[in-house]
Design an enzyme around this catalytic site. Structure first.
Site, short mmCIF file in Angstrom:
data_model
loop_
_atom_site.label_atom_id
_atom_site.label_comp_id
_atom_site.label_asym_id
_atom_site.label_seq_id
_atom_site.Cartn_x
_atom_site.Cartn_y
_atom_site.Cartn_z
N SER A 1 0.90 -0.99 -0.10
CA SER A 1 -0.09 0.15 0.00
C SER A 1 0.89 1.35 -0.06
O SER A 1 2.07 1.23 0.43
CB SER A 1 -0.89 0.14 1.29
OG SER A 1 0.07 -0.20 2.60
N GLU B 1 6.06 -0.63 -5.67
CA GLU B 1 5.14 -1.08 -6.48
C GLU B 1 3.82 -0.92 -5.59
O GLU B 1 3.42 -1.64 -4.65
CB GLU B 1 5.02 -2.56 -6.52
CG GLU B 1 6.31 -2.66 -7.85
CD GLU B 1 5.75 -2.37 -9.25
OE1 GLU B 1 4.70 -2.15 -9.60
OE2 GLU B 1 6.94 -1.95 -9.98
N CYS C 1 -4.15 -5.36 -7.71
CA CYS C 1 -3.86 -3.87 -7.63
C CYS C 1 -4.17 -3.27 -8.90
O CYS C 1 -4.56 -2.11 -8.93
CB CYS C 1 -2.22 -4.04 -7.41
SG CYS C 1 -1.26 -4.73 -8.55
N GLU D 1 -9.04 3.15 -1.93
CA GLU D 1 -8.85 2.08 -2.89
C GLU D 1 -10.00 0.84 -2.36
O GLU D 1 -9.47 0.39 -1.31
CB GLU D 1 -7.30 1.55 -3.08
CG GLU D 1 -7.27 0.43 -4.15
CD GLU D 1 -5.70 -0.22 -4.02
OE1 GLU D 1 -4.92 0.32 -3.14
OE2 GLU D 1 -5.50 -1.26 -4.64
#
Ligand code: NAD
Length: 453
Positions: free
Chosen positions: A188, A209, A243, A331
């Site tokens: 995250s 990432e 993701c 998210e």
């Protein structure tokens, strides 16, 4: 477990220069492939225990990725590691210039739980291919997969070369104090910040990432059937815990109804029942509760059923959603798909720009001007036109975020570069050099230099 001891052993091993040999790297890449293939059943069992992920999904979205990466490096290692000759400018004649890719040293890979094998092992493969030693810290949230990776790797690899460290926040915090030569983190943005801060203390380079809210836009010229089919697949794969899954949809108001009907029919057709081959559980109770709260009962168009005992959330589509709803504030990372509408394509792009730069973005259209605007006007890590998720399976494309969704990238040659230093060397002949750069400086010399530079 004393991580410092292992780290020191890895440093010493790296300094022995053994990992610089391409044969050494290939031997261990082949070994990793063999170990994974020999233990495939163990890996399937562990991930099924963690969140009910099927053999089909585990093979297609995890194991096959790692094997493909190993094969890529076995095939391309020689050319990737080869010094590259580049041009030499006038001021450095007579000479030649080369770039020597070299390993950074001792790498730390920190993995996320949602694709625990792929997101832990693919960076490890790139780290080893580039000639580094590596400590992998998988996510403790997918505990069984973490233990499976630690078992198969720690039993088969010398720990001074590759080691899997088990642990959660406390252990990771300890590990992050060590002066690694590279940290590769997947997770995250919040924890990414913690990792970045820890890395900064040692001036360690990072690849981060991360995640974010990845939009999918559907315009009036899109092929709805194709758009709906691909979006449903990409969104509900891994129960939305991906993701690069489309986080929300922006659809042209004019075509909203027919597009939403298509979404509904594909959800029914794909049959996402609890415990079925095609559907996974929510990873844990905490995430289950977080997601359940994001479902506004008044806005359910499809789905909405939940079952805490099975950590099951039915594929859910929410309509009449506004930018102020809770589901648009974070998210989602689960099987909930909010639909928002637009009447003006450029305004829709502006709305996306109000958010942090997402990891991915998707556009469904048949209009080339819209394609161009999408690419030119909004920032995102990577994405697709007329598809979702699949860009990450093309190793000729770098995979990574931008801004809040990450720093750096990997996959294919980009993974090799992420774990390499590009050592630049100018090699000069000892004759044929004019005196002009040496003192004493004169106006005449300066005038000649000005002409050439
Ligand atoms: P997370 O950030 O909670 O955890 C990732 C890793 O960090 C784990 O190994 C964990 O042990 C460690 N960690 C957690 N808290 C820590 C702390 N305080 N200090 C040090 N280490 C800590 O992420 P997650 O829940 O595993 O994954 C979900 C997030 O990851 C989502 O935002 C998703 O978008 C993102 N993600 C990104 C990619 C990508 O490739 N860009 C892939 C998968 C997931």
């Amino acid at each position: 477990m004393n991580f410092q001891d292992i780290f020191i052993e890895q440093k010493e091993f790296f300094n022995s220069q053994k990992t610089k040999s391409l044969n050494f790297r290939k031997m261990y890449l082949e070994k990793l492939k063999e170990v994974i293939q020999k233990n495939e059943d163990l890996l399937y069992e562990a991930i099924y225990k963690d969140f009910g992920k099927s053999k089909f999904d585990t093979y297609t979205t995890e194991i096959s990725f790692v094997i493909k990466d190993i094969d890529y490096f076995l095939k391309n290692l020689k050319s990737l590691a080869k010094p590259k000759k580049v041009r030499t400018n006038l001021a450095n004649q007579l000479g030649s210039s080369r770039i020597y890719p070299e390993p950074l040293g001792c790498a730390l890979v920190i993995g996320a739980w949602n694709y625990p094998y792929q997101l832990s092992l693919s960076p490890v493969v790139a780290a080893l291919a580039a000639g580094n030693t590596c400590i992998l810290k998988p996510s403790e949230i997918a505990e069984n997969t973490m233990k499976a990776m630690s078992k198969i790797i720690n039993e088969n690899f010398p720990r001074e070369y590759l080691f899997v460290a088990e642990g959660g926040v406390e252990e990771t915090t300890e590990i992050l104090k060590l002066k690694f030569d590279k940290i590769f983190f997947t997770g995250s943005p919040k924890v990414g910040q913690i990792v970045y801060e820890a890395a900064a203390k040692n001036l360690t380079p990072v690849t981060l990432e991360l995640g974010g809210k990845s939009p999918a836009i559907v315009t009036s010229s899109a092929d709805f059937e194709v758009a709906a089919k691909r979006i449903v697949w990409g969104k509900f794969l891994n129960a939305g815990q991906t993701c690069v899954a489309p986080d929300y949809i922006l659809v042209d108001e004019k075509v909203k109804d027919s597009f939403m009907d298509s979404l509904k029919s594909f959800i029914q057709k794909f049959d996402y029942q609890p415990d079925s081959e095609q559907y996974t559980k929510i990873i844990n109770q905490r995430n289950f509760e977080r997601l359940r709260k994001l479902i506004d009962p008044e806005k359910i168009f499809v789905g909405g059923k939940t079952d805490a005992s099975n950590r099951y959330i039915e594929p859910t589509i929410l309509h009449n959603v506004s930018w102020d709803d809770a589901v648009m504030k974070e998210e989602i990372f689960g099987p909930i798909l909010p639909i928002l509408t637009f009447t003006n394509f450029n305004e829709a792009l502006m709305q996306i720009s109000n958010y942090e730069k997402p990891l991915s973005a998707y556009l469904f259209t048949d209009n080339s001007e819209e394609k161009e605007s999408f690419i030119a006007k909004i920032f995102f890590g990577g994405g697709c036109i007329n598809d979702v998720v699949m860009h990450l399976s093309n190793d000729y494309l770098p995979f990574g975020g931008v801004g809040n969704s990450g720093i750096g990238n990997y996959h294919g040659k980009y993974g090799f570069e992420a774990f390499s230093h590009q050592k630049a060397v100018l090699d000069r002949l000892t004759w044929g050099e004019p005196d002009i750069k040496y003192p004493p400086y004169t106006d005449k010399k300066l005038n000649i230099i000005k002409k050439f530079l």
